[in-house]
Design a protein around this motif. Sequence first.
Motif, mmCIF file in Angstrom:
data_model
loop_
_atom_site.group_PDB
_atom_site.id
_atom_site.type_symbol
_atom_site.label_atom_id
_atom_site.label_comp_id
_atom_site.label_asym_id
_atom_site.label_seq_id
_atom_site.Cartn_x
_atom_site.Cartn_y
_atom_site.Cartn_z
ATOM 1 N N THR A 1 2.671 -12.943 -4.471
ATOM 2 C CA THR A 1 2.430 -13.813 -3.335
ATOM 3 C C THR A 1 2.014 -12.932 -2.170
ATOM 4 O O THR A 1 2.149 -11.716 -2.244
ATOM 5 N N PHE A 2 1.501 -13.537 -1.139
ATOM 6 C CA PHE A 2 1.215 -12.731 0.038
ATOM 7 C C PHE A 2 2.023 -13.268 1.200
ATOM 8 O O PHE A 2 2.385 -14.449 1.240
ATOM 9 N N VAL A 3 2.346 -12.348 2.096
ATOM 10 C CA VAL A 3 3.147 -12.687 3.271
ATOM 11 C C VAL A 3 2.531 -12.005 4.482
ATOM 12 O O VAL A 3 1.703 -11.102 4.353
ATOM 13 N N LEU A 4 2.957 -12.427 5.655
ATOM 14 C CA LEU A 4 2.640 -11.708 6.882
ATOM 15 C C LEU A 4 3.862 -10.875 7.232
ATOM 16 O O LEU A 4 4.977 -11.400 7.298
ATOM 17 N N LEU A 5 3.665 -9.586 7.417
ATOM 18 C CA LEU A 5 4.735 -8.675 7.795
ATOM 19 C C LEU A 5 4.571 -8.367 9.275
ATOM 20 O O LEU A 5 3.553 -7.804 9.686
ATOM 21 N N SER A 6 5.565 -8.755 10.059
ATOM 22 C CA SER A 6 5.520 -8.542 11.507
ATOM 23 C C SER A 6 6.471 -7.415 11.881
ATOM 24 O O SER A 6 7.641 -7.427 11.476
ATOM 25 N N THR A 7 5.938 -6.475 12.658
ATOM 26 C CA THR A 7 6.707 -5.316 13.102
ATOM 27 C C THR A 7 6.477 -5.121 14.596
ATOM 28 O O THR A 7 5.625 -5.767 15.202
ATOM 29 N N VAL A 8 7.217 -4.169 15.154
ATOM 30 C CA VAL A 8 6.998 -3.744 16.535
ATOM 31 C C VAL A 8 6.183 -2.461 16.462
ATOM 32 O O VAL A 8 6.582 -1.490 15.800
ATOM 33 N N ASP A 9 5.026 -2.440 17.132
ATOM 34 C CA ASP A 9 4.166 -1.269 17.110
ATOM 35 C C ASP A 9 4.882 -0.085 17.749
ATOM 36 O O ASP A 9 5.398 -0.190 18.859
ATOM 37 N N GLU A 10 4.926 1.034 17.034
ATOM 38 C CA GLU A 10 5.663 2.203 17.526
ATOM 39 C C GLU A 10 5.037 2.822 18.774
ATOM 40 O O GLU A 10 5.741 3.421 19.566
ATOM 41 N N GLU A 11 3.747 2.638 18.974
ATOM 42 C CA GLU A 11 3.086 3.227 20.140
ATOM 43 C C GLU A 11 3.114 2.306 21.354
ATOM 44 O O GLU A 11 3.430 2.727 22.454
ATOM 45 N N THR A 12 2.774 1.033 21.145
ATOM 46 C CA THR A 12 2.634 0.127 22.287
ATOM 47 C C THR A 12 3.895 -0.684 22.577
ATOM 48 O O THR A 12 4.037 -1.211 23.669
ATOM 49 N N GLY A 13 4.776 -0.810 21.584
ATOM 50 C CA GLY A 13 5.962 -1.638 21.747
ATOM 51 C C GLY A 13 5.675 -3.120 21.610
ATOM 52 O O GLY A 13 6.566 -3.953 21.751
ATOM 53 N N GLY A 14 4.432 -3.467 21.326
ATOM 54 C CA GLY A 14 4.047 -4.866 21.161
ATOM 55 C C GLY A 14 4.161 -5.324 19.723
ATOM 56 O O GLY A 14 4.295 -4.518 18.805
ATOM 57 N N PRO A 15 4.079 -6.627 19.506
ATOM 58 C CA PRO A 15 4.159 -7.158 18.139
ATOM 59 C C PRO A 15 2.868 -6.910 17.374
ATOM 60 O O PRO A 15 1.783 -6.823 17.960
ATOM 61 N N THR A 16 2.995 -6.769 16.072
ATOM 62 C CA THR A 16 1.840 -6.629 15.194
ATOM 63 C C THR A 16 2.157 -7.328 13.877
ATOM 64 O O THR A 16 3.315 -7.411 13.484
ATOM 65 N N SER A 17 1.133 -7.832 13.222
ATOM 66 C CA SER A 17 1.320 -8.566 11.981
ATOM 67 C C SER A 17 0.206 -8.209 11.007
ATOM 68 O O SER A 17 -0.956 -8.129 11.408
ATOM 69 N N SER A 18 0.572 -8.001 9.742
ATOM 70 C CA SER A 18 -0.404 -7.677 8.697
ATOM 71 C C SER A 18 -0.030 -8.397 7.407
ATOM 72 O O SER A 18 1.160 -8.592 7.127
ATOM 73 N N ALA A 19 -1.030 -8.751 6.629
ATOM 74 C CA ALA A 19 -0.789 -9.386 5.332
ATOM 75 C C ALA A 19 -0.515 -8.307 4.284
ATOM 76 O O ALA A 19 -1.201 -7.287 4.243
ATOM 77 N N ILE A 20 0.512 -8.544 3.453
ATOM 78 C CA ILE A 20 0.812 -7.660 2.327
ATOM 79 C C ILE A 20 1.085 -8.511 1.098
ATOM 80 O O ILE A 20 1.437 -9.690 1.206
ATOM 81 N N SER A 21 0.948 -7.909 -0.090
ATOM 82 C CA SER A 21 1.239 -8.654 -1.316
ATOM 83 C C SER A 21 2.154 -7.903 -2.276
ATOM 84 O O SER A 21 2.592 -8.474 -3.268
ATOM 85 N N TRP A 22 2.462 -6.648 -2.008
ATOM 86 C CA TRP A 22 3.388 -5.913 -2.863
ATOM 87 C C TRP A 22 4.807 -6.175 -2.374
ATOM 88 O O TRP A 22 5.421 -5.359 -1.690
ATOM 89 N N ILE A 23 5.324 -7.335 -2.731
ATOM 90 C CA ILE A 23 6.648 -7.761 -2.284
ATOM 91 C C ILE A 23 7.259 -8.658 -3.356
ATOM 92 O O ILE A 23 6.547 -9.405 -4.028
ATOM 93 N N TYR A 24 8.567 -8.544 -3.552
ATOM 94 C CA TYR A 24 9.281 -9.439 -4.458
ATOM 95 C C TYR A 24 10.742 -9.521 -4.027
ATOM 96 O O TYR A 24 11.218 -8.686 -3.249
ATOM 97 N N ALA A 25 11.450 -10.528 -4.521
ATOM 98 C CA ALA A 25 12.869 -10.693 -4.211
ATOM 99 C C ALA A 25 13.690 -9.932 -5.247
ATOM 100 O O ALA A 25 13.613 -10.229 -6.440
ATOM 101 N N ARG A 26 14.461 -8.961 -4.774
ATOM 102 C CA ARG A 26 15.395 -8.257 -5.672
ATOM 103 C C ARG A 26 16.555 -9.166 -6.017
ATOM 104 O O ARG A 26 17.059 -9.156 -7.129
ATOM 105 N N ASP A 27 17.010 -9.899 -5.013
ATOM 106 C CA ASP A 27 18.080 -10.887 -5.180
ATOM 107 C C ASP A 27 17.916 -11.891 -4.042
ATOM 108 O O ASP A 27 16.919 -11.852 -3.327
#
Length: 150
Positions: free
Chosen positions: A20-46
């Motif tokens: 599946t694909f998801v949007l991964l949202s993080t805090v940018d380490e340089e600007t401190g602002g929000p950022t979001s990117s699509a990723i697909s290498w993800i699964y539920a371990r539990d």
Amino acid sequence: MSELVTQLSEALYTAFQSETFVLLSTVDEETGGPTSSAISWIYARDYSTLRFALDHRSRLVRNIMAHPRITVTVFGEETIYAINGKAEVVQDPLEGVPFKMCCFDLKIDAVRNALFYGAQLASAPTYAKVYDQRAAEMLDNQVFAAMKKA
């Protein structure tokens, strides 16, 4: 006010057992602002942990190392979920893949319906890989196998 949900539902857990694909949202380490990117290498371990892998060339790795609180947004059955938690490194570099990657676990703190009130998704978005299908499948298999071993 609804009760806080701190783990995946059965339907979300099942959805995260296949690609599946998801949007991964993080805090940018340089600007401190929000950022979001699509990723697909993800699964539920539990039901309380999502495992994902990122290419080390991605800014997301540095962002998570600096600010481990993240959000994974997933388009589910009829709605959108925001999954919040704290990411931690499982294996760096991820062994058994052809380039340098970092493997993380997201320990889930909250699962929230993120769709605005009164709305329902008519259909979940889909995507197509537009490069060599055989190479994409081989790489996906390598990454998921390595993530499950980590």
